[in-house]
Design an enzyme around this catalytic site. Structure first.
Site, short mmCIF file in Angstrom:
data_model
loop_
_atom_site.label_atom_id
_atom_site.label_comp_id
_atom_site.label_asym_id
_atom_site.label_seq_id
_atom_site.Cartn_x
_atom_site.Cartn_y
_atom_site.Cartn_z
N ARG A 45 -5.27 -4.56 5.58
CA ARG A 45 -5.84 -5.89 5.87
C ARG A 45 -7.23 -6.07 5.26
NH1 ARG A 45 -4.93 -2.81 10.03
NH2 ARG A 45 -6.60 -1.99 11.33
N GLU A 83 -5.09 -7.05 14.46
CA GLU A 83 -4.58 -5.74 14.07
C GLU A 83 -5.72 -4.70 14.10
OE1 GLU A 83 -0.96 -5.02 11.32
OE2 GLU A 83 -2.68 -4.58 10.05
N LYS A 124 0.84 -1.20 0.00
CA LYS A 124 0.00 0.00 0.00
C LYS A 124 0.87 1.25 0.00
CE LYS A 124 -3.58 2.45 2.47
NZ LYS A 124 -4.55 2.50 3.53
N GLU A 132 10.49 -4.89 4.46
CA GLU A 132 10.55 -6.29 4.03
C GLU A 132 10.26 -6.40 2.53
OE1 GLU A 132 8.98 -5.13 6.66
OE2 GLU A 132 8.97 -6.55 8.34
N HIS A 170 -5.82 -33.94 16.85
CA HIS A 170 -4.77 -34.80 17.37
C HIS A 170 -3.61 -33.98 17.94
CE1 HIS A 170 -6.69 -38.41 15.75
NE2 HIS A 170 -7.11 -37.57 14.82
N LYS A 217 8.85 -1.28 14.41
CA LYS A 217 9.44 -0.99 13.09
C LYS A 217 10.58 0.01 13.23
CE LYS A 217 5.40 -1.32 10.04
NZ LYS A 217 4.45 -0.56 9.23
O1 F6P Z 1 2.99 -3.21 9.74
C1 F6P Z 1 1.62 -3.38 9.57
C2 F6P Z 1 1.19 -3.04 8.19
O2 F6P Z 1 1.10 -1.66 8.05
C3 F6P Z 1 -0.13 -3.71 7.87
O3 F6P Z 1 -1.23 -3.04 8.35
C4 F6P Z 1 -0.05 -3.81 6.40
O4 F6P Z 1 -0.98 -4.72 5.89
C5 F6P Z 1 1.39 -4.23 6.22
O5 F6P Z 1 2.08 -3.52 7.21
C6 F6P Z 1 1.99 -3.99 4.89
O6 F6P Z 1 1.99 -2.63 4.54
P1 F6P Z 1 2.20 -2.19 3.05
O7 F6P Z 1 1.10 -2.76 2.23
O8 F6P Z 1 2.17 -0.69 3.05
O9 F6P Z 1 3.52 -2.71 2.58
#
Ligand code: F6P
Length: 515
Positions: free
Chosen positions: A258, A343, A198, A204, A374, A488
């Site tokens: 989300r 979240e 987003k 990452e 199980h 973060k």
């Molecule tokens: O760290 C949480 C978060 O902001 C989530 O709410 C979101 O889905 C995820 O990181 C990934 O964010 P982005 O789509 O901006 O990479």
């Protein structure tokens, strides 16, 4: 609709008696019908599909339901719902509406129109890729994290058991092993990369995206950027990063991470199953939107589920809730629900910043039946914690083997709910405490006719609205997530070696060679 009305509604709830499940069934022969709902929708060219929501094995009774309906009134549930679909600012801390519903046709005319235009744009790119416009594409490495990964991962896994038009690998973790595993399953000459973020800034995702480009280039792809599709609410950033505008699929800022599966974040799903099934998934979600918008009180499935959630978390002190899918196709559903619920509602202040006076979201966990039986069901049956459980199953099987498999799967699913409620003693004399089951343990069952794309959409939308209804009943904002920020920032500080840390962290950094 004031804080004191809510306090009064909670006081009333706290004053009510809790009857054991067996007694509730004895008292009311209509209980199953009263606490079950069926949401049905048409599947183009394929009759109807539906989901049965059976909440009768929870402790909700008429008195509790009356009181919860009063709470919903006091909490302004109906106007919160109106605001959700009407483009109101339901995310006050970020000053934004939440328009994920519009991506599937539920929202203001302007938002729905925008959603349709964005979907059409995605559809054109998906069709073009299927027709070879970007070369012979056999694999997609979808790089994203959190909401930019969990929904696509769940949907691709659920819907591609029979057919996968493009082989999709979802990579989220910054641990290079995850990306290496995807590389080893893909041929660089026929692999497309989707960078799903987003913000287009998430460490990452951007680190993995850089490594994926390097992998393409190291393996002879002449124009690696030409193999990238960006799925983002920040298209300018994607352009800066080097993605051509024709391969950027934007979505509105007002669609939360989300809640973004319905937007271009669903691109890998559309590529894997085709646009028709992707649209069917949106249509199934829309059917649940319609039910949620138009149904009042306890007859509203997501709201009824939220009443039970509130009852167990806030009146019975349950710290967790468990979800077991009796269907391999929903193996990733608990992971998805963890982000959606924890979240969204794992908060300690209400929407206006007041500290909450009762627990908020429980810890969501779960797995698949029969495997979980199980492994973890021992605790559910005989442990000291009370854990409300959801069971999810499909009447139509997902497999083509001997029907005995599916019959036994359903039998196990139904048996667990029945056993949790009934209790008893399995010893010969009925007295051995080690073999005693207390019973009176609650569960709910979601039984779907057929787990197709539309039903998956319906199931996810049901949980989105359940989460929203829970938030409304607690007066909290389910659409922000500031709780992830501190960690973060500290990770960045540790990575760059800047800043002061506690002695333990400093020692760990030194030991690992990070200082
Ligand atoms: O760290 C949480 C978060 O902001 C989530 O709410 C979101 O889905 C995820 O990181 C990934 O964010 P982005 O789509 O901006 O990479």
């Amino acid at each position: 609709m004031t804080g004191s009305d809510m306090t009064a509604a909670w006081a009333r709830l706290e004053g009510l008696e809790h009857s054991p499940l067996a007694e509730l069934f004895e008292r009311d022969p209509e209980r199953v019908a009263k606490l079950s709902q069926r949401i049905e929708f048409d599947v183009p060219g394929n009759g109807t599909n539906g989901l049965l929501l059976d909440w009768s094995k929870t402790h909700l009774d008429d008195a509790l339901l009356d009181a919860f309906e009063d709470l919903a009134h006091a909490a302004g549930f109906a106007s919160a719902r109106e605001a959700l679909f009407g483009g109101g600012i339901v995310n006050p801390t970020e000053g934004r509406p939440a328009t994920h519903g519009a991506m599937r046709g539920s929202g203001t005319d302007a938002d729905v129109e925008e959603g349709e235009a964005l979907l059409a744009r995605m559809g054109m790119l998906v069709e073009a890729i299927h027709q070879g416009a970007l070369g012979d594409i056999k694999h997609l490495i979808h790089i994203g994290i959190g909401g930019s990964a969990l929904g696509p991962d769940l949907a691709v896994d659920a819907l591609t058991r029979d057919l996968e038009l493009v082989d999709v690998h979802v990579v989220s973790n910054i641990d290079g092993l995850a990306l290496e595993q995807a590389f080893s399953a893909c041929d660089p000459a026929t692999t497309l990369i989707a960078v799903a973020s987003k913000t287009f800034t998430t460490t990452e995702t951007m680190t993995n995206a850089e490594s994926a480009l390097k992998w393409l280039s190291d393996n002879g792809v002449v124009d690696p950027s030409g193999r990238v599709v960006a799925l983002t609410a920040n298209p300018e950033r994607a352009v800066e990063w080097g993605v051509d505008e024709t391969r950027i699929l934007p979505f509105p800022e007002s669609v939360g991470g989300r809640y973004s599966l319905w937007s271009s974040i669903g691109f890998p799903v559309a590529l894997a199953v085709g646009m028709d099934d992707f649209r069917a998934m949106l249509a199934g979600a829309k059917a649940v939107d319609d039910h949620f918008r138009e149904t009042e009180g306890r007859a509203n499935g997501p709201l009824l589920a939220a009443f039970a959630d509130q009852y167990y978390t806030r009146l019975r002190g349950c710290q967790t809730r468990a979800v077991f899918a009796y269907d391999e196709r929903l193996a990733l559903l608990p992971d998805y629900l963890q982000q959606l619920e924890m979240e969204s509602n794992g908060k300690r202040v209400t929407a206006d910043g007041t500290p909450v006076d009762r627990p908020t979201a429980p810890i969501t966990w779960g797995g698949v039946g029969t495997d979980a039986q199980h492994a973890v069901f021992q605790l559910l049956h005989q442990g000291t914690q009370l854990v409300p459980v959801d069971f999810i199953a499909s009447i139509a099987p997902g497999d083509a083997l001997d029907p005995a498999h599916h019959k036994a799967l359903l039998a196990n699913c139904f048996a667990q709910g029945a056993a949790l409620m009934a209790g008893g003693n399995m010893s010969k004399d009925g007295k051995d405490p080690a073999r005693a089951f207390p019973g009176d343990r609650p569960s709910a069952t979601i039984l779907v006719d057929d787990l197709d794309a539309a039903m998956l959409g319906a199931l996810i939308a049901f949980h989105e609205h359940r989460t929203f209804a829970n938030a409304a009943l607690m007066g909290i904002n389910p659409f922000d997530q500031f709780g992830v920020e501190l960690g973060k920032k500290m990770a960045k500080d540790i990575d760059s070696g800047e800043g002061q840390f506690d002695p333990s962290t400093t020692a760990l950094m030194a030991t690992a060679g990070l200082a």
